[in-house]
Design a protein around this motif. Sequence first.
Motif, PDB file in Angstrom:
ATOM      1  N   VAL A   1      19.165 -16.067  41.115  1.00  0.00           N
ATOM      2  CA  VAL A   1      20.231 -15.011  40.275  1.00  0.00           C
ATOM      3  C   VAL A   1      20.285 -13.610  41.010  1.00  0.00           C
ATOM      4  CG1 VAL A   1      19.672 -13.486  37.807  1.00  0.00           C
ATOM      5  CG2 VAL A   1      18.671 -16.096  38.150  1.00  0.00           C
ATOM      6  N   ARG A   2      21.344 -13.699  41.218  1.00  0.00           N
ATOM      7  CA  ARG A   2      21.153 -12.122  41.521  1.00  0.00           C
ATOM      8  C   ARG A   2      21.274 -10.963  41.110  1.00  0.00           C
ATOM      9  NH1 ARG A   2      21.668 -13.779  47.126  1.00  0.00           N
ATOM     10  NH2 ARG A   2      22.736 -11.651  47.994  1.00  0.00           N
ATOM     11  N   VAL A   3      20.304 -10.067  40.787  1.00  0.00           N
ATOM     12  CA  VAL A   3      20.181  -8.959  40.527  1.00  0.00           C
ATOM     13  C   VAL A   3      20.930  -7.336  41.128  1.00  0.00           C
ATOM     14  CG1 VAL A   3      19.071  -7.480  38.323  1.00  0.00           C
ATOM     15  CG2 VAL A   3      18.940 -10.154  38.961  1.00  0.00           C
ATOM     16  N   PRO A   4      21.527  -6.781  40.612  1.00  0.00           N
ATOM     17  CA  PRO A   4      21.684  -5.447  41.157  1.00  0.00           C
ATOM     18  C   PRO A   4      20.521  -4.933  41.465  1.00  0.00           C
ATOM     19  CG  PRO A   4      24.174  -5.714  39.619  1.00  0.00           C
ATOM     20  CD  PRO A   4      22.417  -6.953  38.766  1.00  0.00           C
ATOM     21  N   LYS A   5      20.594  -4.285  42.495  1.00  0.00           N
ATOM     22  CA  LYS A   5      19.253  -4.046  43.025  1.00  0.00           C
ATOM     23  C   LYS A   5      19.068  -2.463  42.222  1.00  0.00           C
ATOM     24  CE  LYS A   5      17.639  -1.185  47.399  1.00  0.00           C
ATOM     25  NZ  LYS A   5      19.086  -0.081  48.691  1.00  0.00           N
ATOM     26  N   ASP A   6      20.274  -1.621  41.470  1.00  0.00           N
ATOM     27  CA  ASP A   6      19.923  -0.352  40.682  1.00  0.00           C
ATOM     28  C   ASP A   6      18.887  -1.269  39.726  1.00  0.00           C
ATOM     29  OD1 ASP A   6      22.028  -1.391  39.588  1.00  0.00           O
ATOM     30  OD2 ASP A   6      22.938   0.410  39.791  1.00  0.00           O
ATOM     31  N   SER A   7      18.893  -2.463  38.944  1.00  0.00           N
ATOM     32  CA  SER A   7      18.253  -2.743  37.447  1.00  0.00           C
ATOM     33  C   SER A   7      16.653  -2.679  37.667  1.00  0.00           C
ATOM     34  CB  SER A   7      18.733  -4.704  37.555  1.00  0.00           C
ATOM     35  OG  SER A   7      19.834  -4.857  37.721  1.00  0.00           O
ATOM     36  N   ILE A   8      15.848  -1.895  38.626  1.00  0.00           N
ATOM     37  CA  ILE A   8      14.643  -1.622  39.031  1.00  0.00           C
ATOM     38  C   ILE A   8      14.289  -0.398  37.814  1.00  0.00           C
ATOM     39  CG2 ILE A   8      15.051  -0.665  40.423  1.00  0.00           C
ATOM     40  CD1 ILE A   8      12.191  -2.830  41.634  1.00  0.00           C
TER      41      ILE A   8
ATOM     42  N   ALA B   1       1.532 -13.190  38.145  1.00  0.00           N
ATOM     43  CA  ALA B   1       3.236 -13.466  37.498  1.00  0.00           C
ATOM     44  C   ALA B   1       3.453 -13.528  39.308  1.00  0.00           C
ATOM     45  CB  ALA B   1       3.427 -12.378  37.513  1.00  0.00           C
ATOM     46  N   ARG B   2       4.368 -14.986  39.777  1.00  0.00           N
ATOM     47  CA  ARG B   2       4.819 -15.999  40.475  1.00  0.00           C
ATOM     48  C   ARG B   2       5.905 -15.391  40.815  1.00  0.00           C
ATOM     49  NH1 ARG B   2       1.150 -21.116  41.043  1.00  0.00           N
ATOM     50  NH2 ARG B   2       1.543 -21.395  39.037  1.00  0.00           N
ATOM     51  N   THR B   3       6.635 -15.493  39.462  1.00  0.00           N
ATOM     52  CA  THR B   3       8.617 -15.186  39.693  1.00  0.00           C
ATOM     53  C   THR B   3       8.639 -14.674  40.475  1.00  0.00           C
ATOM     54  OG1 THR B   3       8.249 -16.094  37.378  1.00  0.00           O
ATOM     55  CG2 THR B   3      10.537 -15.358  38.548  1.00  0.00           C
TER      56      THR B   3
ATOM     57  N   VAL C   1      17.476 -10.655  44.872  1.00  0.00           N
ATOM     58  CA  VAL C   1      17.766 -12.045  43.970  1.00  0.00           C
ATOM     59  C   VAL C   1      15.951 -13.139  43.787  1.00  0.00           C
ATOM     60  CG1 VAL C   1      17.940 -15.580  45.386  1.00  0.00           C
ATOM     61  CG2 VAL C   1      19.253 -12.740  46.366  1.00  0.00           C
ATOM     62  N   VAL C   2      16.640 -13.740  42.341  1.00  0.00           N
ATOM     63  CA  VAL C   2      15.056 -13.722  41.838  1.00  0.00           C
ATOM     64  C   VAL C   2      14.918 -16.080  41.210  1.00  0.00           C
ATOM     65  CG1 VAL C   2      14.118 -13.844  39.956  1.00  0.00           C
ATOM     66  CG2 VAL C   2      15.647 -12.183  39.976  1.00  0.00           C
ATOM     67  N   ASN C   3      13.778 -15.755  41.583  1.00  0.00           N
ATOM     68  CA  ASN C   3      13.445 -17.495  41.868  1.00  0.00           C
ATOM     69  C   ASN C   3      12.995 -17.354  40.580  1.00  0.00           C
ATOM     70  OD1 ASN C   3      15.791 -19.813  43.064  1.00  0.00           O
ATOM     71  ND2 ASN C   3      15.330 -17.397  44.578  1.00  0.00           N
TER      72      ASN C   3
ATOM     73  N   ASP D   1      20.646  -9.018  33.288  1.00  0.00           N
ATOM     74  CA  ASP D   1      21.472 -10.019  32.092  1.00  0.00           C
ATOM     75  C   ASP D   1      20.977 -10.968  32.552  1.00  0.00           C
ATOM     76  OD1 ASP D   1      23.749 -10.870  30.931  1.00  0.00           O
ATOM     77  OD2 ASP D   1      24.778  -9.363  32.042  1.00  0.00           O
ATOM     78  N   MET D   2      21.195 -11.527  31.064  1.00  0.00           N
ATOM     79  CA  MET D   2      20.476 -12.939  30.473  1.00  0.00           C
ATOM     80  C   MET D   2      22.253 -13.634  30.556  1.00  0.00           C
ATOM     81  SD  MET D   2      17.911 -13.599  30.063  1.00  0.00           S
ATOM     82  CE  MET D   2      17.193 -15.382  28.792  1.00  0.00           C
ATOM     83  N   HIS D   3      23.283 -13.252  31.964  1.00  0.00           N
ATOM     84  CA  HIS D   3      24.304 -13.965  31.214  1.00  0.00           C
ATOM     85  C   HIS D   3      24.166 -13.930  33.317  1.00  0.00           C
ATOM     86  CE1 HIS D   3      24.849 -13.336  27.188  1.00  0.00           C
ATOM     87  NE2 HIS D   3      24.729 -12.478  26.718  1.00  0.00           N
ATOM     88  N   LEU D   4      23.389 -13.553  33.723  1.00  0.00           N
ATOM     89  CA  LEU D   4      24.199 -13.832  34.861  1.00  0.00           C
ATOM     90  C   LEU D   4      23.596 -15.472  35.699  1.00  0.00           C
ATOM     91  CD1 LEU D   4      22.334 -11.077  36.590  1.00  0.00           C
ATOM     92  CD2 LEU D   4      24.579 -11.220  36.543  1.00  0.00           C
ATOM     93  N   PRO D   5      25.093 -15.786  36.510  1.00  0.00           N
ATOM     94  CA  PRO D   5      24.255 -17.177  37.345  1.00  0.00           C
ATOM     95  C   PRO D   5      23.332 -18.005  37.292  1.00  0.00           C
ATOM     96  CG  PRO D   5      26.161 -16.296  38.038  1.00  0.00           C
ATOM     97  CD  PRO D   5      25.788 -15.282  36.730  1.00  0.00           C
ATOM     98  N   GLY D   6      22.801 -18.607  37.056  1.00  0.00           N
ATOM     99  CA  GLY D   6      20.911 -19.583  37.529  1.00  0.00           C
ATOM    100  C   GLY D   6      20.346 -18.681  36.738  1.00  0.00           C
ATOM    101  N   VAL D   7      20.192 -18.136  35.252  1.00  0.00           N
ATOM    102  CA  VAL D   7      20.096 -18.187  34.162  1.00  0.00           C
ATOM    103  C   VAL D   7      19.959 -19.499  33.241  1.00  0.00           C
ATOM    104  CG1 VAL D   7      18.995 -16.349  32.425  1.00  0.00           C
ATOM    105  CG2 VAL D   7      19.650 -15.688  34.582  1.00  0.00           C
TER     106      VAL D   7
END
Length: 390
Positions: free
Chosen positions: A217-224, A138-140, A150-152, A189-195
């Motif tokens: 896409v900015r995902v809160p750090k504690d979502s891991i 996986a490369r994402t 920050v997800v790309n 969260d699929m409703h975040l900006p950038g998804v």
Amino acid sequence: MDFRDTADEAAFRAKLRDWYEANFDAGGMPAAGRPDAGYLRKWSRRLFDGGYVGLTWPREYGGHGLSPSYQAIYFEEMVRAGAPEHMGIIGLNMAGPTIMTWGTHEQKSKHLARLLSGEDIWCQGFSEPGSGSDLAGARTKAVLDGDEWVVNGQKVWSSYAHLADWCILVVRTDPAAEKHAGLSYLLVDMHLPGVEVRPLKQITGDPEFNEIFFTDVRVPKDSILGKPGDGWKVAMTTLLHERGTMAFALVAQLRQHFSRLVDLAREPGSDGRVPADDPVVRDAIAQEWIELQSLAFTNYRTLTTLLTKGAPGPESSVVKLVWSEANQRLTKLARSLQGLSGMLDGDGGVWDGYWQYRQLRSRGNTIEAGTSEILRNIVAERVLGLPRSR
Ligand SMILES: Cc1cc2nc3c(=O)[nH]c(=O)nc-3n(C[C@H](O)[C@H](O)[C@H](O)COP(=O)(O)OP(=O)(O)OC[C@H]3O[C@@H](n4cnc5c(N)ncnc54)[C@H](O)[C@@H]3O)c2cc1C
């Protein structure tokens, strides 16, 4: 394994059968058996209100704390009633058990109840254009920036992503590490900006799966889930559950297709001939029945492993492999029984194109949740103990 219901199981089965009788109207289903998302959402809520969602989940997480044999009964009765499955299958069978195993207290409280009630629908963001079977490729990427990842990147073939509220996402967080060690597992969260979700049409014409693009896409750090670098281990928990619990539903579904095949074989075709009068057809149907029996008994072995060890064993890969190939043969046989009418789909086709749709949908069965080649490798190495292929 004792195949008979215990007194408690028999009582559960009888109650469930009555519930289907009172709550499910087979006439309300589209003829080709393709209920839309609105219908499925309502139906999933009804199952939850009836107390039939999360049967094997622990009570502390809102489940019913029952053994897997009750889940098997649930699937058998669902098929008997001809009713559809709960819409949140990815959440219930994969995201939920993974969060239970790896999640923090906060993650469990935030997600599990909403997932059970069907308020949140989940999708699985594992496959990428360059890595499907090879998940570790996986490369994402996700890069930590302050309190956010920050997800790309891009995922593909994500079932239900066009309807999903959340995604279980495998990302690369350490490009310098060995490929398995550089992965992490996020709840996004699929409703975040950038998804951005772009549906893909399958051979059936249905846009059942999708591409997902992630741009800053900015995902809160504690979502891991787990720690950074645990992604591979967490993903293995998901895949074990994907193949393990799915087996009951698959065999139950094949049994349903088999009994419909017999109905079809008894119906006179457009030329007035009854397919079941042909001994070659009877042979082919008998062969499918034999395959179904061996699959059902292998499935009981999976159930025994689950009951005794608490987790599905690698033999669930055998069920997925044999089921997918049996389903393709059976749906093809059903279409061939229709003679020239077998070429017609939808209106004008036999049973409004039920079998045409089923045959086309079955093509993906040998690819999704592990291709047949990958499953053969698993069976060879982990069930039969043969040397590794690579
Ligand atoms: C209906 C459907 C729904 C899906 N839903 C989801 C979903 O919700 N989420 C998600 O993440 N993915 C989903 N997928 C994707 C699915 O998991 C992948 O398509 C699958 O893992 C194969 O990956 P690939 O398509 O990249 O093919 P590849 O991995 O590129 O494989 C191509 C071919 O090479 C063979 N091959 C690859 N590696 C080996 C090997 N080591 N040994 C022998 N042969 C090998 C494969 O068997 C296949 O025939 C779905 C797929 C389908 C069809």
